[in-house]
Enzyme design. Structure first.
Site, PDB file in Angstrom:
ATOM      1  N   HIS A 164       1.791   4.432  -2.736  1.00 52.38           N
ATOM      2  CA  HIS A 164       1.865   5.890  -2.543  1.00 52.38           C
ATOM      3  C   HIS A 164       3.205   6.433  -3.045  1.00 52.38           C
ATOM      4  O   HIS A 164       3.260   7.519  -3.639  1.00 52.38           O
ATOM      5  CB  HIS A 164       1.703   6.235  -1.062  1.00 52.38           C
ATOM      6  N   HIS A 197       0.831  -1.206   0.000  1.00 56.94           N
ATOM      7  CA  HIS A 197       0.000   0.000   0.000  1.00 56.94           C
ATOM      8  C   HIS A 197       0.867   1.258   0.000  1.00 56.94           C
ATOM      9  O   HIS A 197       0.667   2.172  -0.811  1.00 56.94           O
ATOM     10  CB  HIS A 197      -0.900  -0.047   1.239  1.00 56.94           C
ATOM     11  N   GLU A 198       1.863   1.295   0.891  1.00 56.07           N
ATOM     12  CA  GLU A 198       2.688   2.500   1.013  1.00 56.07           C
ATOM     13  C   GLU A 198       3.631   2.674  -0.175  1.00 56.07           C
ATOM     14  O   GLU A 198       3.913   3.804  -0.585  1.00 56.07           O
ATOM     15  CB  GLU A 198       3.475   2.473   2.323  1.00 56.07           C
TER      16      GLU A 198
END
Length: 416
Positions: free
Chosen positions: A234, A230-231
């Site tokens: 980003h 997920h990160e």
């Protein structure tokens, strides 16, 4: 007494889950509140949007190709773990475990993709699986001075003053830096670019999978290493699928991630929803709850979309020259303009790339048992472009070893 205990446990779990959310939006708010940092961010986004427009141009299909593997150098840092900790060996294994999870997700080879059945796809017309063909590899040479690391050692540090209280560390510029430590969030991305030593921070109990290590045991719900996926999304300029309005009960224009094939939606409030059960903002659409950029628990997220891959590749194209590839071993090398096609094939396929050294080029093919079935050396004329035929190959998986001087690469093909 029993009721009080149950209430206490519920409050603990609620507080724990609230502190273990993504902190990237909070980091971006800090950046946008600083006039200098804000302008730098906006300038970068302009360059990113230029690259994105190139990839989205219908006439530029070749630029969207994922035939070439993109190598991302990685360094992992445990600033809260002493250099002489007895848990170092365990943590080094946990790092590789987490990178295996990361690589499977970004190459669309994670086993959970078997859930993308025709029945599930029917809920999401126009949405396709995405394969970024990115490979995340630990740096193994030319480490920054003062780290105590020598050539051949993986870029995993313990007990260093990484970040020095800041949000980036220029000493480690050119790598994707992953910092594993205790934090109020499950994870967050600090913003910036590889040239600035930008960082993804992951909470110590959300890193990796399995039994973990003392002080780094993956916690149920965040136990499959998907927080980092997920990160890192980003990091490559992906937004949450629900945009920037996670607390709203009404769909707004801000509920967008700027990706065409992820349906506009609100934040998922069901930690483990049934696929296709959460409505999107547009009537008839469904929230893509199994997307890595949603907020469901580990085990419920297992895909990036083709549109998200285009956005990630645009980020990479914007900063590609900032990644420091001289920290990688020759085994992690990727030849310039490399292409191998078709794959799968019938035993006949082409390999092409640009050679940047004068040594001859050797191609060796092994079957899955390790038996060598092809070996040929070619004279180097700068541009290698050869059709190979493995006449004895039966159906199955084969490994192509390509060597040009000290530069080596291994690719997998399927013969049907």
């Amino acid at each position: 007494m029993k009721l009080k205990l149950i209430i206490a446990l519920l409050l603990f779990q609620l507080g724990f889950s609230q502190q273990r959310t993504c902190g990237t939006d909070a980091q971006m708010q800090k950046i946008m509140s600083d006039p200098i940092a804000k302008q730098k961010h906006l300038d970068f986004q302009k360059r990113f949007n230029i690259e994105l427009a190139k990839l989205q141009d219908p006439q530029n299909e070749s630029a969207r190709s994922t035939n070439t593997t993109i190598i991302i150098p990685v360094a992992v840092h445990f600033p809260e773990i002493a250099a002489n900790s007895p848990n170092k060996a365990c943590l080094i294994q946990l790092v590789q475990n987490q990178l295996d999870i990361l690589n499977a997700a970004f190459s669309a080879t994670n086993p959970a993709l078997s859930l993308w059945t025709p029945q599930v796809q029917a809920f999401y017309p126009g949405t396709n699986l995405g394969n970024s063909n990115m490979k995340f590899v630990l740096a193994t040479r030319n480490h920054p001075a003062g780290t105590g690391l020598t050539n051949g050692q993986s870029a995993i540090t313990f007990g260093t003053s990484f970040l020095n209280g800041g949000i980036r560390d220029i000493n480690w510029r050119g790598c994707l830096n992953i910092v594993v430590r205790d934090t109020n969030y499950a994870g967050y991305y600090t913003g910036g670019t590889p040239n600035e030593g930008n960082v993804v921070v992951i909470k110590n109990i959300c890193f990796g999978s399995g039994d973990g290590c003392p002080g780094h045991v993956p916690t149920n719900g965040w136990h499959l290493g998907q927080t980092l996926l997920h990160e890192v999304g980003h990091y490559f300029n992906l937004e949450h699928t629900f945009g920037k309005s996670p607390g709203d009960d009404v769909c707004l224009p801000s509920n967008t991630d700027y990706v065409e094939d992820t349906p506009q939606c609100l934040m998922t409030r069901d930690w483990g929803p049934v696929l296709g059960s959460i409505p999107g903002c547009v009537p008839g659409t469904k929230a893509l709850t199994m997307n890595f950029m949603d907020y469901t628990l580990d085990g419920n997220r297992w895909m990036f979309t083709a549109g998200q891959v285009v956005r990630m590749k645009a980020y990479y194209n914007t900063v590609a020259d900032q990644f420091n590839t001289n920290v990688l071993s020759s085994e992690d090398f990727e030849f310039k303009d490399f292409a191998l096609y078709p794959n799968p094939n019938n035993g006949s396929f082409k390999i092409s790339f640009t050679s940047e050294i004068n040594d001859d080029i050797e191609i060796v093919v092994h079957d899955i048992s390790g038996r060598k079935i092809y070996n040929k050396t070619f004279q180097n004329f700068g541009m290698f472009d050869q059709e190979l035929q493995i006449k004895t190959a039966s159906s199955g998986v084969y490994f192509i070893n390509i060597q040009n001087g000290e530069n080596k690469m291994v690719k997998r093909i399927i013969v049907e």
